[in-house]
Design a protein around this motif. Structure first.
Motif, short mmCIF file in Angstrom:
data_model
loop_
_atom_site.label_atom_id
_atom_site.label_comp_id
_atom_site.label_asym_id
_atom_site.label_seq_id
_atom_site.Cartn_x
_atom_site.Cartn_y
_atom_site.Cartn_z
N VAL A 299 0.66 -1.25 0.03
CA VAL A 299 -0.07 0.00 0.09
C VAL A 299 0.80 1.26 0.10
N VAL A 300 1.96 1.33 0.89
CA VAL A 300 2.73 2.48 1.10
C VAL A 300 3.71 2.76 -0.22
N GLY A 301 3.83 1.57 -0.93
CA GLY A 301 4.51 1.60 -2.05
C GLY A 301 3.98 2.21 -3.06
N TYR A 302 2.64 1.97 -3.25
CA TYR A 302 1.63 2.62 -4.18
C TYR A 302 1.26 4.16 -3.85
N ALA A 309 -2.18 3.03 6.29
CA ALA A 309 -1.34 2.06 6.09
C ALA A 309 0.02 1.87 7.01
N TRP A 310 0.62 3.33 6.95
CA TRP A 310 1.64 3.18 7.80
C TRP A 310 1.29 3.19 9.19
N PHE A 311 0.08 3.51 9.60
CA PHE A 311 -0.19 3.29 11.35
C PHE A 311 -0.26 1.70 11.46
N GLU A 312 -1.03 1.12 10.54
CA GLU A 312 -1.38 -0.42 10.59
C GLU A 312 0.10 -1.23 10.73
N LEU A 313 0.64 -0.70 9.56
CA LEU A 313 2.12 -1.28 9.68
C LEU A 313 2.81 -1.12 10.99
N TRP A 323 10.54 -2.94 17.63
CA TRP A 323 10.15 -1.77 18.25
C TRP A 323 10.49 -0.67 17.19
N SER A 324 11.90 -0.43 16.71
CA SER A 324 12.34 0.37 15.87
C SER A 324 11.38 0.75 14.60
N LYS A 325 11.09 -0.50 14.19
CA LYS A 325 10.18 -0.52 12.89
C LYS A 325 8.93 0.04 13.12
N ALA A 326 8.14 -0.16 14.34
CA ALA A 326 6.90 0.27 14.65
C ALA A 326 7.22 1.85 14.94
N GLU A 327 8.10 2.34 15.61
CA GLU A 327 8.36 3.70 15.90
C GLU A 327 8.35 4.36 14.58
N ALA A 328 8.91 3.80 13.81
CA ALA A 328 9.21 4.50 12.48
C ALA A 328 8.02 4.70 11.57
N ALA A 329 7.29 3.74 11.40
CA ALA A 329 5.84 3.42 10.77
C ALA A 329 5.32 4.57 11.53
N TYR A 330 5.01 4.65 12.72
CA TYR A 330 4.07 5.67 13.37
C TYR A 330 4.48 6.92 13.11
N LYS A 331 5.63 7.27 13.24
CA LYS A 331 6.33 8.68 12.86
C LYS A 331 5.90 9.04 11.45
N GLN A 332 5.90 8.00 10.55
CA GLN A 332 5.45 8.48 9.52
C GLN A 332 3.94 8.66 9.18
N ALA A 333 3.26 7.88 9.79
CA ALA A 333 1.70 8.19 9.85
C ALA A 333 1.47 9.64 10.42
N ILE A 334 2.28 9.78 11.53
CA ILE A 334 1.94 11.16 12.24
C ILE A 334 2.29 12.48 11.29
N GLU A 335 3.39 12.12 10.49
CA GLU A 335 3.93 13.15 9.70
C GLU A 335 2.92 13.61 8.53
N ILE A 336 2.33 12.52 8.11
CA ILE A 336 1.29 12.76 7.03
C ILE A 336 0.00 13.16 7.52
N ASN A 337 -0.51 12.81 8.81
CA ASN A 337 -1.75 13.16 9.39
C ASN A 337 -1.62 13.37 10.82
N PRO A 341 -5.34 11.33 17.25
CA PRO A 341 -4.69 11.24 18.47
C PRO A 341 -4.15 9.95 18.75
N GLU A 342 -4.85 8.95 18.31
CA GLU A 342 -4.36 7.53 18.30
C GLU A 342 -3.08 7.22 17.82
N TYR A 343 -2.66 7.87 16.73
CA TYR A 343 -1.45 7.77 16.18
C TYR A 343 -0.15 7.94 17.40
N ALA A 344 -0.39 9.41 17.79
CA ALA A 344 0.52 9.66 18.70
C ALA A 344 0.35 8.76 19.89
N LEU A 345 -0.73 8.22 20.49
CA LEU A 345 -0.85 7.46 21.61
C LEU A 345 -0.04 6.17 21.43
#
Length: 360
Positions: A299-302, A309-313, A323-337, A341-345
């Motif tokens: 999804v994020v490739g498309y 998709a970043w959040f669910e990833l 954990w490090s991959k989870a952190e990077a994916a959540y940060k990407q989701a937050i940067e986009i949107n 609040p659930e993204y930051a939580l």
């Protein structure tokens, strides 16, 4: 382009060239009405509206009672937002050709552009009084358009339903109706009209699809799946039916069928990100994180800006303790949107679980 089209285009260019030369020589030629219209269309297609208007005026000198030329004149005036003048020409055209439906539709468009939807509806209702029966379904669709433009969706739905009652084979109405039903949530009314359409046209895949959507809206998932399967039997290239079947099988917990239908949709559809997201969620619910990650990455490739998709990833990585991959994916989701609040939580949760309490 076919040889016929190429020949016609070449002949038209010669005709226009001859017309322009006659003007330059101050010896304008007389043409029949059809030839004038071809020259006008040539200029309109090239957005040379001043030249088109000049040809119309010249043609009207010879064909002063031509409603078609008057309509063309009105159209050009509308483009210039000269609505009062356009209405004058429309009324002239109506006086010579009172049963020409395009006159009433054009007048309705003018009123709508002027912010007068009530007059727009009145114009179309006036058209119905003089229209052939075969033209009335299309007039109902025009009325629906006016109501849609003013967010009167219940009335828009009534107009589309009236269209389908008169002509169950009207494809434009079948395409339009679901958008309105989805807004109004009038699923029962939609079921009634689509069952009526199917009685007259049992091979209408659009009617079966809309019926399935309405059944789904009322949470009759198994009946909706049956409707979608009829769609597929009639048109096995209609990707939305496969996708919706897959989505419903997921809701029913039948993951094998969900995957089967979604993969078929993936082979047919242009919306690869949307269907890959659905597949990822199926695997996520099956706790098959490896395949879920595979499709969320698709999804994020498309679409790199797909925050969900970043959040669910991130959720998949979190559940797998990566954990490090989870952190990077959540940060990407937050940067986009950054408005959810659930993204930051969830990011804060990762920091807490990894002992990074300062950032948590």
């Amino acid at each position: 382009m076919s040889n016929y089209d190429e020949n016609f285009e070449q002949e038209l260019k010669v005709l226009v060239q001859e017309y322009e030369e006659s003007l330059e020589n101050n010896a304008p030629k007389f043409h029949d009405e059809e030839t004038y219209e071809q020259i006008i269309e040539y200029y309109e297609d090239r957005n040379e509206l001043i030249k088109a208007n000049k040809v119309i005026d010249q043609a009207l000198q010879h064909y002063a009672y031509s409603s078609e030329l008057m309509i063309r004149k009105s159209n050009l005036l509308i483009l210039e937002k000269k609505y009062s003048e356009a209405l004058i020409w429309i009324e002239k055209a109506r006086s010579f050709d009172p049963q020409n439906m395009s006159i009433y539709i054009l007048r309705s468009d003018i009123y709508l552009d002027e912010g007068k939807p009530k007059q727009a509806i009145q114009s179309l209702e006036q058209a119905m009084k003089v229209a052939d029966v075969k033209d009335i379904p299309d007039l109902f669709l025009e009325i629906a358009e006016v109501y849609e433009s003013t967010d009167q969706y219940d009335k828009a739905l009534d107009a589309v339903v009236d269209c389908l009652k008169m002509n169950a084979f009207n494809g434009e109405a079948l395409h339009k109706i679901w958008f309105i039903v989805e807004i109004t949530k009038q699923f029962d009314k939609s079921i009634e009209i689509h069952e009526r359409v199917i009685e007259q046209d049992p091979y209408s895949y659009l009617a079966w699809y809309n019926l399935g959507q309405s059944l789904e809206g009322l949470h009759y998932y198994k009946k909706a799946i049956e409707s979608y399967e009829y769609v597929i039997a009639i048109n096995d290239k209609f990707d939305l039916a496969y996708k919706d079947c897959g989505e419903l099988y997921r809701k029913l917990g039948d993951f094998d069928n969900a995957i089967e239908y979604l993969k078929k949709a993936l082979r047919l559809s242009m919306h690869l990100d949307d269907i890959s997201l659905s597949l990822a969620k199926v695997y996520q619910e099956m706790n098959d994180m490896k395949m879920a990650v595979f499709y969320f990455k698709k999804v994020v490739g498309y679409d790199r800006m797909h925050d969900e998709a970043w959040f669910e990833l991130g959720n998949c990585y979190r559940d797998s303790c990566q954990w490090s991959k989870a952190e990077a994916a959540y940060k990407q989701a937050i940067e986009i949107n950054n408005k959810l609040p659930e993204y930051a939580l969830r990011l804060s949760d990762v920091y807490y679980l990894t002992g990074n309490t300062d950032q948590a």
